[in-house]
Scaffold this motif. Sequence first.
Motif, PDB file in Angstrom:
ATOM      1  N   LEU A 184       0.678  -1.439  -0.302  1.00  0.00           N
ATOM      2  CA  LEU A 184      -0.044  -0.402   0.392  1.00  0.00           C
ATOM      3  C   LEU A 184       0.576   1.377  -0.364  1.00  0.00           C
ATOM      4  CD1 LEU A 184      -2.961  -0.759   2.298  1.00  0.00           C
ATOM      5  CD2 LEU A 184      -3.115  -0.026   0.171  1.00  0.00           C
ATOM      6  N   ILE A 185       2.161   0.899   1.094  1.00  0.00           N
ATOM      7  CA  ILE A 185       3.373   2.370   0.383  1.00  0.00           C
ATOM      8  C   ILE A 185       3.350   2.306  -0.967  1.00  0.00           C
ATOM      9  CG2 ILE A 185       4.974   4.020   1.389  1.00  0.00           C
ATOM     10  CD1 ILE A 185       4.463   1.901   4.813  1.00  0.00           C
ATOM     11  N   ARG A 186       3.956   1.775  -1.230  1.00  0.00           N
ATOM     12  CA  ARG A 186       4.193   2.067  -2.539  1.00  0.00           C
ATOM     13  C   ARG A 186       3.181   1.587  -3.629  1.00  0.00           C
ATOM     14  NH1 ARG A 186       7.737  -2.761  -1.245  1.00  0.00           N
ATOM     15  NH2 ARG A 186       6.222  -4.789  -2.033  1.00  0.00           N
ATOM     16  N   LYS A 187       2.256   1.623  -3.666  1.00  0.00           N
ATOM     17  CA  LYS A 187       1.294   1.801  -4.553  1.00  0.00           C
ATOM     18  C   LYS A 187      -0.564   1.873  -3.685  1.00  0.00           C
ATOM     19  CE  LYS A 187       2.477  -1.242  -7.946  1.00  0.00           C
ATOM     20  NZ  LYS A 187       2.108  -2.840  -8.939  1.00  0.00           N
ATOM     21  N   PRO A 188      -0.546   3.440  -2.937  1.00  0.00           N
ATOM     22  CA  PRO A 188      -1.864   3.364  -2.501  1.00  0.00           C
ATOM     23  C   PRO A 188      -2.974   3.360  -3.495  1.00  0.00           C
ATOM     24  CG  PRO A 188      -0.038   5.366  -1.976  1.00  0.00           C
ATOM     25  CD  PRO A 188       0.450   4.223  -3.106  1.00  0.00           C
ATOM     26  N   GLU A 189      -4.068   2.930  -2.812  1.00  0.00           N
ATOM     27  CA  GLU A 189      -5.345   2.972  -4.406  1.00  0.00           C
ATOM     28  C   GLU A 189      -5.825   3.947  -3.630  1.00  0.00           C
ATOM     29  OE1 GLU A 189      -6.615  -0.449  -1.800  1.00  0.00           O
ATOM     30  OE2 GLU A 189      -5.446  -2.371  -2.998  1.00  0.00           O
ATOM     31  N   PRO A 190      -6.946   4.112  -4.804  1.00  0.00           N
ATOM     32  CA  PRO A 190      -8.092   4.963  -4.423  1.00  0.00           C
ATOM     33  C   PRO A 190      -8.964   5.170  -3.587  1.00  0.00           C
ATOM     34  CG  PRO A 190      -8.211   3.961  -6.796  1.00  0.00           C
ATOM     35  CD  PRO A 190      -7.194   3.472  -5.776  1.00  0.00           C
ATOM     36  N   ILE A 191      -9.488   6.057  -2.942  1.00  0.00           N
ATOM     37  CA  ILE A 191     -10.127   6.434  -1.289  1.00  0.00           C
ATOM     38  C   ILE A 191     -11.585   6.281  -2.001  1.00  0.00           C
ATOM     39  CG2 ILE A 191     -11.186   7.173   0.707  1.00  0.00           C
ATOM     40  CD1 ILE A 191      -8.099   8.555   0.640  1.00  0.00           C
ATOM     41  N   ASP A 192     -11.931   4.693  -1.855  1.00  0.00           N
ATOM     42  CA  ASP A 192     -13.511   4.604  -2.670  1.00  0.00           C
ATOM     43  C   ASP A 192     -14.728   5.159  -1.282  1.00  0.00           C
ATOM     44  OD1 ASP A 192     -12.564   2.692  -4.207  1.00  0.00           O
ATOM     45  OD2 ASP A 192     -12.270   0.935  -2.898  1.00  0.00           O
ATOM     46  N   SER A 193     -15.646   5.031  -1.812  1.00  0.00           N
ATOM     47  CA  SER A 193     -16.860   5.146  -1.083  1.00  0.00           C
ATOM     48  C   SER A 193     -16.489   4.690   1.333  1.00  0.00           C
ATOM     49  CB  SER A 193     -18.348   4.547  -1.022  1.00  0.00           C
ATOM     50  OG  SER A 193     -18.775   4.846  -0.358  1.00  0.00           O
ATOM     51  N   LEU A 194     -16.764   6.044   1.273  1.00  0.00           N
ATOM     52  CA  LEU A 194     -16.609   5.316   3.475  1.00  0.00           C
ATOM     53  C   LEU A 194     -18.336   4.926   3.317  1.00  0.00           C
ATOM     54  CD1 LEU A 194     -13.595   7.299   3.679  1.00  0.00           C
ATOM     55  CD2 LEU A 194     -14.026   4.846   3.458  1.00  0.00           C
ATOM     56  N   GLY A 195     -19.059   5.505   3.613  1.00  0.00           N
ATOM     57  CA  GLY A 195     -20.016   5.228   3.612  1.00  0.00           C
ATOM     58  C   GLY A 195     -21.194   4.473   4.590  1.00  0.00           C
ATOM     59  N   ALA A 196     -20.393   3.225   4.044  1.00  0.00           N
ATOM     60  CA  ALA A 196     -20.206   1.530   4.902  1.00  0.00           C
ATOM     61  C   ALA A 196     -20.130   1.886   6.495  1.00  0.00           C
ATOM     62  CB  ALA A 196     -20.003   1.071   3.675  1.00  0.00           C
ATOM     63  N   LEU A 197     -18.881   2.385   6.252  1.00  0.00           N
ATOM     64  CA  LEU A 197     -18.426   2.221   7.590  1.00  0.00           C
ATOM     65  C   LEU A 197     -19.566   2.329   9.431  1.00  0.00           C
ATOM     66  CD1 LEU A 197     -15.185   4.198   6.895  1.00  0.00           C
ATOM     67  CD2 LEU A 197     -15.783   1.509   7.396  1.00  0.00           C
ATOM     68  N   SER A 198     -19.478   1.957  10.259  1.00  0.00           N
ATOM     69  CA  SER A 198     -20.324   1.918  11.226  1.00  0.00           C
ATOM     70  C   SER A 198     -19.726   3.581  11.558  1.00  0.00           C
ATOM     71  CB  SER A 198     -20.253   1.146  12.160  1.00  0.00           C
ATOM     72  OG  SER A 198     -19.125   1.364  12.963  1.00  0.00           O
ATOM     73  N   VAL A 199     -20.425   4.453  12.467  1.00  0.00           N
ATOM     74  CA  VAL A 199     -20.067   5.322  12.720  1.00  0.00           C
ATOM     75  C   VAL A 199     -18.373   5.406  13.953  1.00  0.00           C
ATOM     76  CG1 VAL A 199     -21.004   7.065  15.061  1.00  0.00           C
ATOM     77  CG2 VAL A 199     -22.375   6.479  13.292  1.00  0.00           C
ATOM     78  N   ASP A 200     -18.617   3.889  14.503  1.00  0.00           N
ATOM     79  CA  ASP A 200     -17.431   3.612  15.511  1.00  0.00           C
ATOM     80  C   ASP A 200     -16.635   4.441  14.646  1.00  0.00           C
ATOM     81  OD1 ASP A 200     -18.577   3.788  18.189  1.00  0.00           O
ATOM     82  OD2 ASP A 200     -19.107   2.139  18.122  1.00  0.00           O
ATOM     83  N   GLN A 201     -15.953   3.618  13.067  1.00  0.00           N
ATOM     84  CA  GLN A 201     -15.763   3.412  12.527  1.00  0.00           C
ATOM     85  C   GLN A 201     -14.894   4.594  12.061  1.00  0.00           C
ATOM     86  OE1 GLN A 201     -16.990   0.360   9.751  1.00  0.00           O
ATOM     87  NE2 GLN A 201     -15.970  -1.169  10.593  1.00  0.00           N
TER      88      GLN A 201
END
Length: 128
Positions: free
Chosen positions: A47-64
């Motif tokens: 991941l450090i060598r090749k970071p990924e696009p930041i996808d949708s984060l809407g499915a995360l819980s409030v805690d996450q």
Amino acid sequence: MDVVTRKHLNILIQLAEADKHFAKAERDMIFKIARDRNFPELEVQELIRKPEPIDSLGALSVDQKFEYLYSSIELILVDQNVFESEIIFCKSLAIKLGFKKAIIDFFLENVNKKTKVQLKEIAIKEYL
């Protein structure tokens, strides 16, 4: 594979590179989070060598969502150098997570004055 941890680490890696200087303290913190969650070190390095696009984060819980944001604040403070590019990144992340961008200024002003639990209560009540 732990997709939530992978996304979290990917975001932290991109944040660490936002100021064009991936500090050792930032790298150490990212690897510690990975170890704490039993996430493979080789995948972190990839991941450090090749970071990924930041996808949708809407499915995360409030805690996450809170954890993603809180650890981002910890990361920008860990090397004791806070750059405007890091703040802009965090505000953008806050919006993607469903928070008001003003939460970043609130965190930066209060992270050393309030407990994590207090910050979380206020964040959810006033900024989500």
